[in-house]
Design an enzyme around this catalytic site. Sequence first.
Site, PDB file in Angstrom:
ATOM      1  N   CYS A  50       0.840  -1.200   0.000  1.00 41.23           N
ATOM      2  CA  CYS A  50       0.000   0.000   0.000  1.00 41.23           C
ATOM      3  C   CYS A  50       0.874   1.248   0.000  1.00 41.23           C
ATOM      4  O   CYS A  50       1.578   1.520   0.959  1.00 41.23           O
ATOM      5  CB  CYS A  50      -0.912  -0.008   1.218  1.00 41.23           C
ATOM      6  N   CYS A  52       0.293   4.603   0.061  1.00 38.46           N
ATOM      7  CA  CYS A  52       0.086   5.741   0.970  1.00 38.46           C
ATOM      8  C   CYS A  52       0.368   5.353   2.417  1.00 38.46           C
ATOM      9  O   CYS A  52       1.098   6.059   3.112  1.00 38.46           O
ATOM     10  CB  CYS A  52      -1.327   6.304   0.816  1.00 38.46           C
TER      11      CYS A  52
END
Length: 141
Positions: A50, A52
Amino acid sequence: MHRYPEMMIAPMRAEITDMGAENLLTPEAVDQFVADSKGRTALLVVNSVCGCSAGTMRPGLRMALDRVKPDAIGQVFAGADLEATDRARELFHPYPPSSPAIALFHDGELVFMLERQHIQGQMPERIASALAQAVEANAAA
């Protein structure tokens, strides 16, 4: 379930191993890691692709480790170390599955959990502060 190819996740995995983490590739390795935390503090990191959240979790972890040193650091990689990640998440009960995430064990007990909801949208400095405070509080216990 589909596994991420190792060549894709290798740089993200290496970020954590370069901080001194042990790769926990099996459920048995996860169990042994937590069992070995008796009398010690141990961070168990659920790493992920992921962008972010994991992209701020890893620098936040590095900043925290510049301030405090738990006795051990282990990592599982969500989407790659499937069975090991499942076992880690079982040990995080009552917290729901989350990635990335960082759990702190002391004396074999889960004492602090930094879930994705506490990581996403946060600056690395804030993540570092929360982790460092948790390690300091439990190392003295």
